[in-house]
Motif scaffolding. Structure first.
Motif, short mmCIF file in Angstrom:
data_model
loop_
_atom_site.label_atom_id
_atom_site.label_comp_id
_atom_site.label_asym_id
_atom_site.label_seq_id
_atom_site.Cartn_x
_atom_site.Cartn_y
_atom_site.Cartn_z
N SER A 116 12.84 10.43 -4.34
CA SER A 116 12.27 11.26 -3.89
C SER A 116 10.92 11.05 -3.19
O SER A 116 10.29 11.02 -2.03
CB SER A 116 12.93 12.54 -4.52
N ILE A 117 10.27 10.68 -3.66
CA ILE A 117 8.13 10.82 -4.44
C ILE A 117 8.08 9.22 -3.38
O ILE A 117 7.80 9.53 -1.70
CB ILE A 117 7.72 10.31 -5.11
N ARG A 175 6.75 9.64 0.97
CA ARG A 175 5.18 8.93 1.57
C ARG A 175 6.01 8.23 2.39
O ARG A 175 5.46 8.35 3.31
CB ARG A 175 5.08 8.14 -0.02
N SER A 176 7.20 7.73 2.04
CA SER A 176 7.63 6.32 3.72
C SER A 176 7.49 7.07 4.56
O SER A 176 7.48 5.94 6.24
CB SER A 176 8.79 5.20 2.69
N PHE A 193 5.60 0.26 1.09
CA PHE A 193 6.53 -0.01 0.67
C PHE A 193 7.35 -1.53 1.54
O PHE A 193 8.60 -1.18 1.18
CB PHE A 193 7.91 1.82 0.99
N ASP A 194 6.67 -1.87 2.66
CA ASP A 194 7.34 -3.03 3.85
C ASP A 194 7.58 -4.20 2.79
O ASP A 194 6.48 -4.29 1.74
CB ASP A 194 6.13 -3.28 3.72
#
Length: 240
Positions: A175-176, A180-181, A190-191
């Motif tokens: 969920s976090i 954030r993404s 997150f890539d």
């Protein structure tokens, strides 16, 4: 009954012939516990668990916070009601000694899917001493599955705690990450390709393992890592 007495009553099986709940006092549009839960879940689905406060919930119900306390004792009581509602949607199998590992894995996956429908709600399950009957029903079902698999009672009890703690933590992290993404400024974090490039740029003499196994460190799609971790945890349970 006062709110604490009502909470205690919710945690007891209904007596034969007993009414479904207390009769609300005269009011044009009485608020029910189910309505409180439904509205709270709607808020969480739209805004995330962190947005849920008693004041925010009262506003969504078009009432004052004091009205909520006629139905729930406090925020912790509301949290238990929310998790209890999610647990009510879980399907528990009849314990089968031949496939008990698959059964316990499936229950955990159901819990995961319920939590992920409501961003951050798994935080409500942490540090909870549950007495809600639906939560206890799930614990009872998981215990029956593990005992059918030959796991010792104490190991089974502690395994349930560990498994549900992992599921809650996993869902909270997901969920976090999703939250954030959603920000363009943070999307690169997150890539996977970006991570691979950064690992590849590290000095080999200082990070030999990280540079050699960058692909493995960043591997996994969907719930691959969740399934792997459950497999490790369940596989470590031995028959008594």
């Amino acid at each position: 009954m006062n709110p604490r007495e009502r909470r205690a009553a919710r945690h007891q099986p209904p007596a034969p012939g007993a009414p479904a709940g207390p009769t609300p006092r005269r009011r044009r549009a009485p608020i029910t516990v189910d309505q409180v839960i439904d509205t709270a879940l709607t808020v969480i689905a739209a805004e995330g668990y962190d947005a849920l406060t008693m004041r925010r919930l009262a506003g969504a119900l078009d009432t004052g916070p004091a009205s909520l306390y006629a139905h729930v004792v406090n925020k912790a009581d509301l949290d238990e009601l929310l998790i209890g509602r999610l647990c009510a949607g879980l399907v528990l199998p009849e314990p089968d000694t031949a496939v008990w590992r698959d059964q316990i894995r499936d229950v955990c996956a159901q819990v995961r899917d319920q939590y992920l429908r409501y961003p951050g709600i798994s935080r409500a399950a942490l540090a909870m001493g549950p007495t809600d009957l639906e939560i206890v029903r799930v614990s009872e079902g998981m215990l029956g599955i593990l005992l059918a698999g030959g796991v010792a009672p104490r190991a089974a009890a502690w395994a349930i705690d560990a498994l549900l703690l992992y599921v809650a933590a996993y869902c909270l992290e997901v969920s976090i990450v999703r939250q954030r993404s959603a920000s363009e400024d943070a999307a690169w974090v997150f890539d996977r390709d970006e991570l691979l490039r950064r690992f590849a740029a590290l000095p080999v003499e200082v990070f030999p393992h990280t540079t050699s196994h960058a692909a493995e460190l960043t591997a996994g799609e969907g719930h691959d890592r969740f399934d792997f971790t459950l497999g490790v945890m369940i596989g470590g349970l031995t028959a008594r």
